[in-house]
Design a protein around this motif. Structure first.
Motif, PDB file in Angstrom:
ATOM      1  N   ALA A  76       0.813  -1.224   0.000  1.00 34.27           N
ATOM      2  CA  ALA A  76       0.000   0.000   0.000  1.00 34.27           C
ATOM      3  C   ALA A  76       0.844   1.271   0.000  1.00 34.27           C
ATOM      4  O   ALA A  76       0.307   2.377  -0.057  1.00 34.27           O
ATOM      5  N   GLY A  77       2.184   1.138   0.106  1.00 30.62           N
ATOM      6  CA  GLY A  77       3.044   2.298  -0.059  1.00 30.62           C
ATOM      7  C   GLY A  77       3.477   3.023   1.200  1.00 30.62           C
ATOM      8  O   GLY A  77       3.928   4.170   1.136  1.00 30.62           O
ATOM      9  N   ILE A  78       3.394   2.364   2.356  1.00 30.74           N
ATOM     10  CA  ILE A  78       3.765   3.062   3.598  1.00 30.74           C
ATOM     11  C   ILE A  78       5.231   3.481   3.594  1.00 30.74           C
ATOM     12  O   ILE A  78       5.588   4.544   4.108  1.00 30.74           O
ATOM     13  N   ALA A  79       6.115   2.661   2.969  1.00 29.95           N
ATOM     14  CA  ALA A  79       7.542   2.990   2.956  1.00 29.95           C
ATOM     15  C   ALA A  79       7.802   4.258   2.135  1.00 29.95           C
ATOM     16  O   ALA A  79       8.659   5.084   2.499  1.00 29.95           O
ATOM     17  N   ASP A  80       7.063   4.435   1.056  1.00 27.76           N
ATOM     18  CA  ASP A  80       7.227   5.635   0.214  1.00 27.76           C
ATOM     19  C   ASP A  80       6.892   6.896   1.007  1.00 27.76           C
ATOM     20  O   ASP A  80       7.602   7.906   0.928  1.00 27.76           O
ATOM     21  N   VAL A  81       5.787   6.837   1.758  1.00 25.55           N
ATOM     22  CA  VAL A  81       5.335   8.010   2.528  1.00 25.55           C
ATOM     23  C   VAL A  81       6.345   8.352   3.613  1.00 25.55           C
ATOM     24  O   VAL A  81       6.680   9.524   3.834  1.00 25.55           O
ATOM     25  N   LEU A  82       6.863   7.327   4.299  1.00 26.48           N
ATOM     26  CA  LEU A  82       7.854   7.563   5.352  1.00 26.48           C
ATOM     27  C   LEU A  82       9.149   8.133   4.769  1.00 26.48           C
ATOM     28  O   LEU A  82       9.713   9.091   5.313  1.00 26.48           O
ATOM     29  N   ARG A  83       9.618   7.561   3.659  1.00 26.41           N
ATOM     30  CA  ARG A  83      10.855   8.066   3.048  1.00 26.41           C
ATOM     31  C   ARG A  83      10.694   9.521   2.600  1.00 26.41           C
ATOM     32  O   ARG A  83      11.608  10.329   2.760  1.00 26.41           O
ATOM     33  N   ALA A  84       9.521   9.813   2.045  1.00 29.53           N
ATOM     34  CA  ALA A  84       9.271  11.193   1.591  1.00 29.53           C
ATOM     35  C   ALA A  84       9.302  12.175   2.762  1.00 29.53           C
ATOM     36  O   ALA A  84       9.630  13.353   2.588  1.00 29.53           O
ATOM     37  N   ALA A  85       8.979  11.669   3.964  1.00 29.07           N
ATOM     38  CA  ALA A  85       8.989  12.522   5.164  1.00 29.07           C
ATOM     39  C   ALA A  85      10.357  12.536   5.833  1.00 29.07           C
ATOM     40  O   ALA A  85      10.524  13.127   6.907  1.00 29.07           O
ATOM     41  N   GLY A  86      11.350  11.878   5.211  1.00 28.21           N
ATOM     42  CA  GLY A  86      12.703  11.894   5.751  1.00 28.21           C
ATOM     43  C   GLY A  86      12.933  10.898   6.875  1.00 28.21           C
ATOM     44  O   GLY A  86      13.879  11.042   7.646  1.00 28.21           O
TER      45      GLY A  86
END
Length: 423
Positions: A76-86
């Motif tokens: 579902a993309g949780i890693a993408d959201v966390l990486r985007a937040a640094g």
């Protein structure tokens, strides 16, 4: 380091137990966790499907590293959201998580990069799939393309079974996961699970295990999420590990990077060791469950810096040391599993852990102060010993002290390895 662990199963209890031993750890949070995880982490009631809420929690609480246990949040993309937040995160992007999220995606990758796997075709309608099956004959394997919690695969030994499996998928037995079906050749050999950490470029081989998928003794009955496992898998010799890395893992890492979605996290290769060598059955993008439990019992190294190195692209700077002694885990499940089962049945007593045995919680909760079974797979009774036979004996000795009337288990976990030891 403050760490947030996402998940609530036996795999996550094993990860929490191992992470909690790290001298580098400041605070370990777990969302949503379970009563076993509560013994080694601070539980937080986060909605893990609300990725913005997860990011907010991390920022408010100074969490610098997130370890994602289960596959669904990764797809579902949780890693993408966390990486985007640094925020550093252990787990692949949504694009890379397609290795588990779509069986067809993985088969196409294998075809493109010449990775050994069974011949296959993809179908979006029942008639075409059935025509292909009729032409190919049985045995044959039918897989729902998407995530089906380990239950979307049918190893059909007869044509009737294969055709019925196609109907199950397209009739909605696995929801959206069955909207597309992969039909592939039956591979004859011995199964093994092989785990490897990746940081997008580098790979760190971990260890092997062997799972027991079928619900009944002697590998009978329907497939489950796994009824027990042991590590290492004797079939994974040094030569077989080297071939797996060269022929399967390394081309996958290169191919994923070349296709624009480098893989960071753990690659769990489900293998069939055939007369030709290792062939890929499927990839998972998280630690196996219950394989993780035996891996964590055998891992000598600190888990935290290894996972963090995979998350930040420094895997070539770390190593993993393993105990030679094998580990074995037996799943205690609710009667009726993998079909319907009663929930909230009381677990009156669980034996205390010692240096060589550990009971991991998989599907438990506290209701009015009483520990209850909430899942199909509920407890993972795990032991490490000098031989598989001794680990098996130790695990069942502990298991027989668990006071839970609605529990059942297989009594033959590790039978292949025990037979090898006695040969």
């Amino acid at each position: 380091m403050k760490v947030l662990l996402i998940g609530s199963g036996g795999r996550e209890h094993a990860l929490a137990w191992k992470l909690a031993q790290s001298p580098l750890l400041d605070t370990l949070y777990a969302a949503p966790g379970n009563p076993g995880i509560a013994e080694c982490a601070t539980l937080v009631s986060l909605d893990i499907d609300d990725h913005a809420a997860v990011v907010s929690f991390c920022k408010e609480n100074g969490v610098g590293f997130v370890v994602v246990g289960p596959e669904a949040p990764l797809v579902a993309g949780i890693a993408d959201v966390l990486r985007a937040a640094g925020i550093a995160v252990f787990g692949p992007s949504a694009a890379a998580a397609q290795l588990e999220g779509s069986k067809g995606f993985t088969k196409d990758l294998c075809a493109k990069y010449d990775i050994p796997t069974g011949a296959y075709q993809r179908f979006t309608d029942a008639a075409s799939a059935k025509a292909y099956i009729q032409a190919e004959g049985a045995p044959i394997v039918i897989k729902a393309d998407g995530l089906a919690a380990g239950k979307g695969v049918t190893v059909a030994m007869t044509l009737d079974e294969a055709l019925a499996a196609v109907d199950d998928c397209f009739d909605g037995a696995f929801g959206a996961a069955g909207a597309e079906v992969v039909v592939e050749a039956f591979l004859d050999g011995e199964e093994a699970s092989f785990f490897c950490l990746c940081d997008g470029v580098n790979a760190l081989p971990l260890a092997s295990a062997q799972d027991h998928k079928r619900v009944g003794d002697g590998d009978t009955g329907p497939n489950t999420g796994g009824m027990g496992a042991y590590s290492p898998a004797p079939v994974m010799t040094e030569e077989m590990v080297a071939r797996t890395m060269k022929e399967i893992i390394e081309p996958t890492i290169r191919g994923m990077a070349a296709d624009g979605h480098p893989f960071q996290g753990v690659l769990f290769a489900g293998l069939m060791i055939t007369a030709k060598g290792p062939e890929l059955i499927e990839y998972n993008v998280r630690f196996g469950d219950p394989e993780c439990q035996v891996l964590m019992m055998r891992l000598d190294s600190d888990l935290l810096p290894i996972l963090h190195a995979a998350a930040i692209g420094r895997l070539n700077k770390v190593s993993a040391d393993w105990r030679d002694a094998p580990a074995l885990t037996v799943v205690m499940a609710s009667k009726g599993y993998p079909a319907a089962y009663e929930k909230n049945t009381p677990i009156r007593s669980i034996p205390a852990d010692d240096a060589a045995t550990k009971v991991f919680h998989a599907g438990t909760a506290l209701k009015d102060g009483q520990l209850v079974a909430t899942g199909g797979r509920v407890l993972n009774v795990t032991a490490v010993a000098p031989t598989v036979a001794k680990a098996q004996a130790a695990a069942y000795q502990v298991l027989d002290k668990v006071e839970w009337d609605n529990g059942f288990c297989r009594r033959d976990i590790g039978w292949r390895a025990v037979a090898r030891e006695q040969a």
